[in-house]
Design an enzyme around this catalytic site. Structure first.
Site, PDB file in Angstrom:
ATOM      1  CD  GLU A   8      -2.008  -2.153   1.937  1.00  0.00           C
ATOM      2  OE1 GLU A   8      -2.202  -2.535   1.975  1.00  0.00           O
ATOM      3  OE2 GLU A   8      -0.526  -2.301   3.149  1.00  0.00           O
ATOM      4  CE1 TYR A  54       7.306   0.830  -3.559  1.00  0.00           C
ATOM      5  CE2 TYR A  54       5.532   2.057  -3.729  1.00  0.00           C
ATOM      6  CZ  TYR A  54       6.796   1.267  -3.215  1.00  0.00           C
ATOM      7  OH  TYR A  54       6.890   1.280  -1.705  1.00  0.00           O
TER       8      TYR A  54
END
Length: 150
Positions: free
Chosen positions: A98, A110
């Protein structure tokens, strides 16, 4: 990472985040046998760290942090590569995380590393003035993981 690293880890944590993990969060993670790794420079100073929790054929990245003074030098990608290799070794087929919706820089890292958006957790993170911020849930398929289990 061990409890001996926590003074240096906490110094980085509080310098990197408005809402840092507490020392207790790290202690509890280590006591629960979560995976903690630190990244050192040539002089032995800690540049960054991550904490991850192993599951059945999956891993969950709980915290990854690079000291603000050495950001933008590829250390986060290096640690993500190390975590992906660890996933392969342990047969984890998926890596989850998260990230704050507002953390555009981390989300870009990411995405560059191959993570994809999976969903959103409403009100997951604390925010200023007693508010809450959504978390973006992302996942990375781990190529080559777990084939020995098939």
């Amino acid at each position: 990472m061990t409890t001996l690293h926590l003074d240096a880890v906490m110094a980085i944590e509080v310098s990197a985040y408005a809402f840092p993990w507490s020392r207790g969060n790290f202690v509890d993670s280590l006591a629960s046998s979560y995976i903690g790794r630190v990244l050192y420079d040539d002089a032995g100073a800690i540049l960054g760290y991550f904490v991850a929790m192993a599951g059945v054929e999956e891993m969950h990245l709980l915290n990854i942090t690079v000291a603000p003074r050495v950001q933008h030098r590829g250390h986060a990608l290096f640690m993500l590569d190390a975590l992906a290799a660890l996933c392969r070794q342990r047969g984890a087929r998926q890596l989850w995380l998260e990230v704050r919706e507002s953390n555009q820089r981390a989300r870009a890292i990411y995405l560059r590393h191959g993570f994809v958006y999976v969903g959103r957790r409403k009100g997951y993170y604390p925010a200023p003035k007693g508010q809450r911020e959504d978390a973006v849930v992302m996942s990375l398929a781990i190529d080559g993981a777990g084939h020995e289990l098939d």
